[in-house]
Design a protein around this motif. Structure first.
Motif, PDB file in Angstrom:
ATOM      1  N   VAL A   4      40.914  41.324  71.255  1.00  0.00           N
ATOM      2  CA  VAL A   4      40.260  40.251  71.260  1.00  0.00           C
ATOM      3  C   VAL A   4      39.661  39.744  69.857  1.00  0.00           C
ATOM      4  CG1 VAL A   4      38.469  38.953  72.567  1.00  0.00           C
ATOM      5  CG2 VAL A   4      39.954  40.285  73.805  1.00  0.00           C
ATOM      6  N   PHE A   5      39.592  38.704  69.397  1.00  0.00           N
ATOM      7  CA  PHE A   5      38.974  38.275  68.071  1.00  0.00           C
ATOM      8  C   PHE A   5      37.661  37.704  68.427  1.00  0.00           C
ATOM      9  CE2 PHE A   5      42.579  37.246  65.026  1.00  0.00           C
ATOM     10  CZ  PHE A   5      43.050  38.617  65.073  1.00  0.00           C
ATOM     11  N   SER A   6      36.837  38.085  67.555  1.00  0.00           N
ATOM     12  CA  SER A   6      35.403  37.375  67.253  1.00  0.00           C
ATOM     13  C   SER A   6      35.740  36.105  67.042  1.00  0.00           C
ATOM     14  CB  SER A   6      34.424  38.270  66.598  1.00  0.00           C
ATOM     15  OG  SER A   6      34.821  38.023  65.455  1.00  0.00           O
ATOM     16  N   GLU A  27      41.875  39.263  49.223  1.00  0.00           N
ATOM     17  CA  GLU A  27      42.067  38.590  50.655  1.00  0.00           C
ATOM     18  C   GLU A  27      42.971  39.097  51.212  1.00  0.00           C
ATOM     19  OE1 GLU A  27      40.415  34.038  49.359  1.00  0.00           O
ATOM     20  OE2 GLU A  27      41.989  34.529  48.576  1.00  0.00           O
ATOM     21  N   MET A  28      44.356  39.584  50.404  1.00  0.00           N
ATOM     22  CA  MET A  28      45.276  39.813  51.042  1.00  0.00           C
ATOM     23  C   MET A  28      45.030  41.257  51.710  1.00  0.00           C
ATOM     24  SD  MET A  28      48.371  39.753  48.111  1.00  0.00           S
ATOM     25  CE  MET A  28      49.021  38.608  47.603  1.00  0.00           C
ATOM     26  N   GLY A  29      44.188  41.940  51.213  1.00  0.00           N
ATOM     27  CA  GLY A  29      43.514  42.981  52.123  1.00  0.00           C
ATOM     28  C   GLY A  29      42.976  42.817  53.349  1.00  0.00           C
ATOM     29  N   SER A  30      42.159  41.676  53.214  1.00  0.00           N
ATOM     30  CA  SER A  30      41.528  41.228  54.554  1.00  0.00           C
ATOM     31  C   SER A  30      42.656  40.602  55.537  1.00  0.00           C
ATOM     32  CB  SER A  30      40.665  39.865  54.202  1.00  0.00           C
ATOM     33  OG  SER A  30      39.533  40.356  53.377  1.00  0.00           O
ATOM     34  N   MET A  31      43.465  40.171  55.119  1.00  0.00           N
ATOM     35  CA  MET A  31      44.523  39.421  55.839  1.00  0.00           C
ATOM     36  C   MET A  31      45.277  40.689  56.616  1.00  0.00           C
ATOM     37  SD  MET A  31      46.296  36.581  57.226  1.00  0.00           S
ATOM     38  CE  MET A  31      46.531  35.234  56.089  1.00  0.00           C
ATOM     39  N   TYR A  32      45.718  41.686  55.803  1.00  0.00           N
ATOM     40  CA  TYR A  32      46.467  42.736  56.210  1.00  0.00           C
ATOM     41  C   TYR A  32      45.481  43.437  57.395  1.00  0.00           C
ATOM     42  CZ  TYR A  32      49.715  46.567  56.059  1.00  0.00           C
ATOM     43  OH  TYR A  32      50.974  47.475  56.159  1.00  0.00           O
ATOM     44  N   ARG A  33      44.446  43.687  57.362  1.00  0.00           N
ATOM     45  CA  ARG A  33      43.353  44.176  57.989  1.00  0.00           C
ATOM     46  C   ARG A  33      43.407  43.421  59.391  1.00  0.00           C
ATOM     47  NH1 ARG A  33      40.630  45.487  53.564  1.00  0.00           N
ATOM     48  NH2 ARG A  33      39.103  43.880  53.723  1.00  0.00           N
ATOM     49  N   ILE A  34      43.315  42.197  59.115  1.00  0.00           N
ATOM     50  CA  ILE A  34      43.015  41.510  60.594  1.00  0.00           C
ATOM     51  C   ILE A  34      44.478  41.465  61.437  1.00  0.00           C
ATOM     52  CG2 ILE A  34      42.751  38.888  61.291  1.00  0.00           C
ATOM     53  CD1 ILE A  34      40.836  38.471  59.019  1.00  0.00           C
ATOM     54  N   VAL A  35      45.512  41.101  60.639  1.00  0.00           N
ATOM     55  CA  VAL A  35      46.989  41.319  61.372  1.00  0.00           C
ATOM     56  C   VAL A  35      47.173  42.484  61.795  1.00  0.00           C
ATOM     57  CG1 VAL A  35      49.211  40.610  61.009  1.00  0.00           C
ATOM     58  CG2 VAL A  35      47.460  39.194  60.285  1.00  0.00           C
ATOM     59  N   GLY A  36      46.998  43.543  61.049  1.00  0.00           N
ATOM     60  CA  GLY A  36      47.371  44.939  61.473  1.00  0.00           C
ATOM     61  C   GLY A  36      46.750  45.285  62.665  1.00  0.00           C
ATOM     62  N   GLY A  37      45.248  45.022  62.764  1.00  0.00           N
ATOM     63  CA  GLY A  37      44.271  45.370  63.883  1.00  0.00           C
ATOM     64  C   GLY A  37      44.797  44.589  64.996  1.00  0.00           C
ATOM     65  N   ALA A  38      45.200  43.303  64.844  1.00  0.00           N
ATOM     66  CA  ALA A  38      45.588  42.398  66.027  1.00  0.00           C
ATOM     67  C   ALA A  38      46.833  42.821  66.616  1.00  0.00           C
ATOM     68  CB  ALA A  38      45.868  41.083  65.709  1.00  0.00           C
TER      69      ALA A  38
END
Length: 254
Positions: A4-6, A27-38
């Motif tokens: 579940v996303f905040s 920003e690529m690192g942030s995107m990778y962490r968000i998508v990978g976590g999801a």
């Protein structure tokens, strides 16, 4: 249980997605962490069907479909403009899991296609010999499409002659014979820039998620469908492989 996303994560995902072709390294690192976590708890059945490691498939999905790092520059610019003006960005883990599953379904279909059509990192004569071996003759396969081996030989010579020099070199050395060092070796010897993009556009390499319709849009695919009148379809693999065998022979002589 699905991640579940905040509200803050949803906003950040949408922001990054809207300009994902122009992200900084951070920003690529942030995107990778968000998508990978999801996708950590996303387990569609296609994961098992593909028989590859989960981490590798997630990384491929992020590289190809999220960050679009291998996209044609012109296509990437068009996609960026459409997404900047639209509302296609996913906002939660459920949407990302749906995107991931569609990617896996495409990979499953493409895997079945590639098992029929020997297109990997490089096309070679030996690959086609192994695939074609059981066929009665080139004319038997081609006659179903109103073609003969002689007609395809002539069409292949004409096709090769129309190619720009870099593509002609890649085809003749990478298709018609076993080339030392593969396509990278050919590009290095002949100083061919952007060889992998050229080879993909020509049809010498086929992406993991590429479907028959994608291959039909390559230069080779259009020649097969429009000039020879053979649809890029699993049912036509015998004829297509015979065409490739003939093209390989002509490329070796060019």
């Amino acid at each position: 249980m699905q991640e579940v996303f905040s509200p803050e994560q949803s906003v950040e995902l949408v922001r990054l997605w809207r300009h994902r072709q122009r992200l900084s390294s951070e920003e690529m690192g942030s995107m990778y962490r968000i998508v990978g976590g999801a996708l950590r708890t996303c387990n569609p059945p296609e994961l098992q069907a593909l028989g590859e490691g989960r981490q590798e498939l997630v990384a491929q999905f992020i590289y190809v479909k999220v960050l679009r790092l291998d996209a044609d520059p012109d296509e990437a610019d068009d996609a960026a403009r459409r997404e900047a003006s639209g509302h296609s960005a996913p906002t939660n883990a459920f949407a990302l899991c749906a995107y991931f599953r569609r990617y896996l379904i495409d990979c499953t279909r493409a895997s079945a296609f590639r098992r029929k059509l020997s297109i990997g990192d490089q096309i070679s004569e030996s690959q086609f010999e192994a695939q074609v071996g059981a066929a009665d003759s080139a004319d038997d396969e081609l006659a179903e499409h109103g073609l003969s081996a002689g007609a395809v030989h002539a069409a292949a010579r004409a096709f090769i002659a129309t190619l720009p020099e870099p593509e002609r070199i890649l085809l003749c050395e990478g298709f018609g014979r076993e080339a030392e060092g593969g396509l990278a070796g050919i590009a290095s010897r002949h100083l061919i820039a952007s060889y992998h993009y050229r080879a993909g556009r020509l049809g010498l390499v086929h992406k993991r998620e590429g479907l028959p319709a994608d291959y039909a849009r390559t230069t080779l695919g259009r020649w097969i469908t429009q000039t020879l009148g053979i649809a890029i379809d699993a049912d036509n693999m015998g004829a297509i492989l015979q065409v490739f065998k003939i093209l390989g022979a002509e490329a070796s002589c060019a």
